[in-house]
Design a protein around this motif. Structure first.
Motif, mmCIF file in Angstrom:
data_model
loop_
_atom_site.group_PDB
_atom_site.id
_atom_site.type_symbol
_atom_site.label_atom_id
_atom_site.label_comp_id
_atom_site.label_asym_id
_atom_site.label_seq_id
_atom_site.Cartn_x
_atom_site.Cartn_y
_atom_site.Cartn_z
ATOM 1 N N LEU A 147 0.825 -1.203 0.000
ATOM 2 C CA LEU A 147 0.000 0.000 0.000
ATOM 3 C C LEU A 147 0.863 1.259 0.000
ATOM 4 O O LEU A 147 0.586 2.213 -0.734
ATOM 5 C CB LEU A 147 -0.928 -0.007 1.223
ATOM 6 N N SER A 171 0.973 3.918 -3.052
ATOM 7 C CA SER A 171 0.670 5.340 -2.843
ATOM 8 C C SER A 171 1.810 6.221 -3.320
ATOM 9 O O SER A 171 1.581 7.338 -3.805
ATOM 10 C CB SER A 171 0.394 5.596 -1.353
ATOM 11 N N GLY A 216 -11.459 -13.018 -3.797
ATOM 12 C CA GLY A 216 -10.105 -12.574 -3.471
ATOM 13 C C GLY A 216 -9.053 -13.602 -3.828
ATOM 14 O O GLY A 216 -8.007 -13.272 -4.401
ATOM 15 N N TYR A 241 1.512 -5.577 -7.452
ATOM 16 C CA TYR A 241 0.635 -5.403 -6.292
ATOM 17 C C TYR A 241 -0.535 -6.397 -6.325
ATOM 18 O O TYR A 241 -1.692 -6.042 -6.064
ATOM 19 C CB TYR A 241 0.093 -3.969 -6.223
ATOM 20 N N LEU A 287 -2.455 -6.898 -2.852
ATOM 21 C CA LEU A 287 -3.205 -5.710 -2.463
ATOM 22 C C LEU A 287 -4.434 -5.527 -3.346
ATOM 23 O O LEU A 287 -5.535 -5.260 -2.848
ATOM 24 C CB LEU A 287 -2.306 -4.475 -2.544
ATOM 25 N N LEU A 288 -4.279 -5.684 -4.653
ATOM 26 C CA LEU A 288 -5.406 -5.530 -5.575
ATOM 27 C C LEU A 288 -6.449 -6.623 -5.360
ATOM 28 O O LEU A 288 -7.658 -6.372 -5.449
ATOM 29 C CB LEU A 288 -4.910 -5.551 -7.022
ATOM 30 N N ILE A 304 -8.395 -5.689 -2.259
ATOM 31 C CA ILE A 304 -9.370 -4.635 -2.569
ATOM 32 C C ILE A 304 -10.589 -5.228 -3.267
ATOM 33 O O ILE A 304 -11.741 -4.893 -2.955
ATOM 34 C CB ILE A 304 -8.715 -3.551 -3.443
ATOM 35 N N ALA A 305 -10.354 -6.135 -4.224
ATOM 36 C CA ALA A 305 -11.465 -6.780 -4.931
ATOM 37 C C ALA A 305 -12.325 -7.604 -3.989
ATOM 38 O O ALA A 305 -13.554 -7.628 -4.100
ATOM 39 C CB ALA A 305 -10.923 -7.663 -6.054
ATOM 40 N N VAL A 352 -12.774 -7.118 -0.688
ATOM 41 C CA VAL A 352 -13.524 -6.258 0.229
ATOM 42 C C VAL A 352 -14.664 -5.555 -0.495
ATOM 43 O O VAL A 352 -15.808 -5.506 0.001
ATOM 44 C CB VAL A 352 -12.580 -5.233 0.888
ATOM 45 N N THR A 353 -14.398 -5.016 -1.671
ATOM 46 C CA THR A 353 -15.426 -4.264 -2.392
ATOM 47 C C THR A 353 -16.512 -5.153 -2.987
ATOM 48 O O THR A 353 -17.576 -4.657 -3.362
ATOM 49 C CB THR A 353 -14.798 -3.430 -3.520
ATOM 50 N N ALA A 409 -13.311 -2.018 -7.724
ATOM 51 C CA ALA A 409 -12.116 -2.840 -7.527
ATOM 52 C C ALA A 409 -11.219 -2.862 -8.754
ATOM 53 O O ALA A 409 -9.984 -2.912 -8.627
ATOM 54 C CB ALA A 409 -12.528 -4.263 -7.153
#
Length: 383
Positions: A110, A114, A243, A257, A260-261, A264-265, A267-268, A279
């Protein structure tokens, strides 16, 4: 015949019960009117609800996830109290393992993402700018955007500015983190008593109603319990499967990543329809900057995962227990998001499912009353 039941309209709506219902509605309206004028008196109650809401919602979610395990242990002749203690210890161990092994790696990814995000955005805009300048729309594009290079150079400054504003709002962030920490600390205690006595709660609440209404109220509670259980358990399992499949797919195509990606997928994905769009956005930006071939590979992985989830995983795990039309889901999500933000989007579907249970039971009750009235009317006309 009672004078209240002298007309067909009044008899149809329940006679004296109609006036009683109208009186209740009038009292509710008066209470709302009074509350709107003296709301400040109830501000401590609102603060209490806001404080309790998050740990209570988290406890209910985990309760529905762990309840089948507790019931299974109870069938294996393990006392419920010991089954709860054993399950909570295993859960705490798994959470600790995730925090120690996975969270640090996700944190590094992350931070790295960023830091690299401004470069990805600049490269994406530059690529689009170059393509549009050499396309059929170049004349229109040049007239509309004459200072694209200057805009591109300002992108890192914009991102830094937003980052500075975020740092300046550190007070609100600390408040949010504090609420989350309090919720996590109180979660085990609330969860313990929910698992221990939660199955007794519907019976206690049903006894508060008149005896004639208890069968109908019991049916409502069972419907709500079934809807929440099916949605929460099914959605968590489906999100986990998405996920895992995303992570495997991203590793195969070599996307940066990947973990991490995929997280995100996962969770969303709890937000139907809108979640996948949210995502895929960061993954799409990274793949476009990487290479056109990476975009094709990403689209292929995303399509395969969505097909597997839509055709095999969701129907097998969740089935169609909620019976909600896709268009209705979209409208509910948009309305809840506009009214309550992110929390509204997350709670929109289970909240709608609960409301649907109430409305459907009320409609069936009204239908039975109508059929009974029609039979009484036919009998009255025959006499």
């Amino acid at each position: 015949m009672n004078r209240w039941d002298s007309t067909p309209v009044i008899r149809f709506f329940g006679g004296r019960k109609t006036l009683f219902l109208l009186g209740i509605l009038l009292m509710i309206g008066l209470n709302i009117l009074v509350f709107s004028n003296v709301w400040f008196i109830f501000e401590p109650v609102a603060v209490f609800v806001k404080t309790v809401a998050l740990p209570l919602i988290l406890s209910v979610v985990v309760y529905y996830l762990l309840r089948p395990v507790i019931n299974l242990l109870e069938k294996w002749k393990i006392k419920r109290i010991w089954g709860i203690v054993l399950t909570l210890l295993v859960l705490i161990g798994l959470i600790t393992l995730v925090i120690v092994l996975i969270i640090p790696f996700l944190e590094k990814q992350l931070i790295s993402l960023s830091e690299e995000l401004p470069r990805y955005v600049v490269d994406l805009i530059s690529s689009m700018d170059e393509w549009l300048k050499n396309s059929y729309f170049s004349a229109y594009y040049t007239n509309m955007f004459q200072d694209v290079d200057g805009m591109i150079n300002q992108v890192p400054d914009y991102i830094s500015s937003y980052a500075t504003q975020t740092v300046e709002g550190i007070t609100s962030i600390i408040s949010t983190v504090t609420s989350v920490v309090v919720a996590i600390v109180t979660l085990p205690f609330i969860l313990f008593y929910l698992l221990k006595d939660g199955h007794k709660l519907p019976g206690v609440m049903i006894r508060l109603f008149p005896p004639k209404a208890r069968p109908e109220v019991s049916s409502v509670f069972k419907g709500i319990d079934h809807q929440l259980s099916a949605y929460i358990q099914g959605q968590i399992i489906v999100s986990f499967c998405i996920g895992v499949m995303m992570y495997i797919g991203f590793l195969i195509i070599g996307l940066d990543y990947a973990l991490l990606l995929a997280a995100i997928a996962s969770v969303t994905s709890v937000v139907p329809y809108l979640g996948p769009v949210i995502a895929i956005t960061p993954a799409l930006i990274i793949s476009i900057v990487t290479s056109p071939f990476m975009v094709l590979k990403l689209v292929f992985v995303w399509t395969v995962v969505q097909l597997l989830e839509g055709k095999f995983i969701s129907p097998q795990i969740m089935g169609k227990s909620l019976h909600i039309h896709p268009v209705t889901i979209i409208f509910v999500l948009l309305t809840a998001g506009h009214l309550f933000g992110i929390i509204g989007i997350i709670l929109a579907i289970p909240g709608y499912a609960i409301l649907k249970v109430f409305v459907s039971h009320f409609f069936h009750w009204f239908q039975r009353r109508y059929n009974r009235f029609a039979e009484e009317k036919d009998q009255y006309e025959m006499d």
